[in-house]
Design a protein around this motif. Sequence first.
Motif, mmCIF file in Angstrom:
data_model
loop_
_atom_site.group_PDB
_atom_site.id
_atom_site.type_symbol
_atom_site.label_atom_id
_atom_site.label_comp_id
_atom_site.label_asym_id
_atom_site.label_seq_id
_atom_site.Cartn_x
_atom_site.Cartn_y
_atom_site.Cartn_z
ATOM 1 N N LYS A 92 25.565 0.982 2.600
ATOM 2 C CA LYS A 92 26.039 1.962 1.623
ATOM 3 C C LYS A 92 25.344 1.821 0.266
ATOM 4 O O LYS A 92 24.971 2.796 -0.352
ATOM 5 N N GLY A 93 25.120 0.591 -0.181
ATOM 6 C CA GLY A 93 24.562 0.406 -1.515
ATOM 7 C C GLY A 93 23.287 -0.397 -1.591
ATOM 8 O O GLY A 93 22.829 -0.720 -2.676
ATOM 9 N N THR A 94 22.690 -0.723 -0.430
ATOM 10 C CA THR A 94 21.500 -1.578 -0.464
ATOM 11 C C THR A 94 20.515 -1.234 0.642
ATOM 12 O O THR A 94 20.893 -0.691 1.674
ATOM 13 N N ILE A 95 19.279 -1.583 0.389
ATOM 14 C CA ILE A 95 18.232 -1.528 1.397
ATOM 15 C C ILE A 95 17.698 -2.946 1.506
ATOM 16 O O ILE A 95 17.397 -3.583 0.497
ATOM 17 N N ARG A 96 17.573 -3.433 2.732
ATOM 18 C CA ARG A 96 17.093 -4.803 2.946
ATOM 19 C C ARG A 96 15.673 -4.772 3.497
ATOM 20 O O ARG A 96 15.371 -3.979 4.389
ATOM 21 N N PHE A 97 14.845 -5.664 2.953
ATOM 22 C CA PHE A 97 13.482 -5.817 3.451
ATOM 23 C C PHE A 97 13.066 -7.265 3.299
ATOM 24 O O PHE A 97 13.826 -8.075 2.758
ATOM 25 N N THR A 98 11.888 -7.596 3.796
ATOM 26 C CA THR A 98 11.371 -8.957 3.686
ATOM 27 C C THR A 98 9.969 -8.901 3.085
ATOM 28 O O THR A 98 9.328 -7.843 3.099
ATOM 29 N N PRO A 99 9.468 -10.026 2.602
ATOM 30 C CA PRO A 99 8.097 -10.037 2.103
ATOM 31 C C PRO A 99 7.079 -9.655 3.195
ATOM 32 O O PRO A 99 6.036 -9.092 2.903
ATOM 33 N N GLU A 100 7.413 -9.937 4.444
ATOM 34 C CA GLU A 100 6.518 -9.612 5.556
ATOM 35 C C GLU A 100 6.613 -8.140 5.960
ATOM 36 O O GLU A 100 5.689 -7.599 6.556
ATOM 37 N N HIS A 101 7.722 -7.511 5.667
ATOM 38 C CA HIS A 101 7.946 -6.089 5.999
ATOM 39 C C HIS A 101 8.494 -5.400 4.753
ATOM 40 O O HIS A 101 9.678 -5.109 4.647
ATOM 41 N N GLN A 102 7.595 -5.185 3.793
ATOM 42 C CA GLN A 102 7.987 -4.641 2.492
ATOM 43 C C GLN A 102 8.203 -3.141 2.546
ATOM 44 O O GLN A 102 7.642 -2.447 3.399
ATOM 45 N N LEU A 103 8.978 -2.666 1.602
ATOM 46 C CA LEU A 103 9.175 -1.230 1.467
ATOM 47 C C LEU A 103 7.858 -0.585 1.059
ATOM 48 O O LEU A 103 7.159 -1.099 0.181
ATOM 49 N N PRO A 104 7.511 0.546 1.651
ATOM 50 C CA PRO A 104 6.300 1.242 1.231
ATOM 51 C C PRO A 104 6.441 1.738 -0.213
ATOM 52 O O PRO A 104 7.550 2.054 -0.673
ATOM 53 N N GLU A 105 5.323 1.814 -0.898
ATOM 54 C CA GLU A 105 5.331 2.294 -2.280
ATOM 55 C C GLU A 105 5.981 3.665 -2.378
ATOM 56 O O GLU A 105 6.740 3.929 -3.306
ATOM 57 N N GLU A 106 5.708 4.532 -1.417
ATOM 58 C CA GLU A 106 6.296 5.875 -1.405
ATOM 59 C C GLU A 106 7.829 5.806 -1.416
ATOM 60 O O GLU A 106 8.495 6.574 -2.112
ATOM 61 N N ALA A 107 8.388 4.879 -0.664
ATOM 62 C CA ALA A 107 9.842 4.745 -0.601
ATOM 63 C C ALA A 107 10.405 4.268 -1.941
ATOM 64 O O ALA A 107 11.419 4.796 -2.414
ATOM 65 N N VAL A 108 9.751 3.298 -2.555
ATOM 66 C CA VAL A 108 10.217 2.797 -3.855
ATOM 67 C C VAL A 108 10.145 3.913 -4.890
ATOM 68 O O VAL A 108 11.096 4.145 -5.638
ATOM 69 N N ARG A 109 9.028 4.626 -4.923
ATOM 70 C CA ARG A 109 8.875 5.726 -5.887
ATOM 71 C C ARG A 109 9.954 6.792 -5.685
ATOM 72 O O ARG A 109 10.524 7.307 -6.628
ATOM 73 N N ARG A 110 10.224 7.098 -4.444
ATOM 74 C CA ARG A 110 11.236 8.121 -4.141
ATOM 75 C C ARG A 110 12.625 7.658 -4.570
ATOM 76 O O ARG A 110 13.371 8.402 -5.207
ATOM 77 N N LEU A 111 12.993 6.429 -4.238
ATOM 78 C CA LEU A 111 14.304 5.904 -4.615
ATOM 79 C C LEU A 111 14.486 5.891 -6.127
ATOM 80 O O LEU A 111 15.523 6.331 -6.647
ATOM 81 N N VAL A 112 13.482 5.403 -6.837
ATOM 82 C CA VAL A 112 13.573 5.307 -8.297
ATOM 83 C C VAL A 112 13.627 6.699 -8.919
ATOM 84 O O VAL A 112 14.430 6.957 -9.819
ATOM 85 N N GLY A 113 12.796 7.608 -8.430
ATOM 86 C CA GLY A 113 12.814 8.975 -8.957
ATOM 87 C C GLY A 113 14.141 9.676 -8.718
ATOM 88 O O GLY A 113 14.669 10.358 -9.605
ATOM 89 N N LEU A 114 14.688 9.498 -7.531
ATOM 90 C CA LEU A 114 15.983 10.108 -7.220
ATOM 91 C C LEU A 114 17.085 9.528 -8.096
ATOM 92 O O LEU A 114 17.950 10.272 -8.589
ATOM 93 N N ARG A 115 17.065 8.225 -8.292
ATOM 94 C CA ARG A 115 18.095 7.596 -9.130
ATOM 95 C C ARG A 115 17.958 8.057 -10.580
ATOM 96 O O ARG A 115 18.962 8.352 -11.235
#
Length: 121
Positions: free
Chosen positions: A85-108
């Motif tokens: 509900k309030g988090t996305i989990r990832f690891t250093p070996e399987h990082q979030l793509p830059e596109e996903a981070v940009r989208r999350l931050v822009g939406l917020r």
Amino acid sequence: MGEVAEYVAGLHEPARSAIEGVFFIAREVVPDVEEGRSYGMPALRYAGKPLLAVVEAKTHIGLYPFSPAVIEEAADVLEGFDRRKGTIRFTPEHQLPEEAVRRLVGLRRDEIDAASGRRRA
């Protein structure tokens, strides 16, 4: 040194680089953020509201955009990642793509702007 910078400086690799990368992207998307704390976590704040926190846990890294609606709206770029509900989990070996981070931050950011009546240029 701010809350986020201090927190990141105290981390060990490879988590440090992964978390630092997310904060770097967030600052590119929303340059006028401030470092602070939200829900006890070091976080970037925008317009006085929590924008994003990224913290290391025992088995993963948690990204907290402080909005279940933002996570739901970005679901299409979060395939393959554990979402709650309030988090996305990832690891250093399987990082979030830059596109996903940009989208999350822009939406917020847009969500904060809409709630406060701010208009973007």
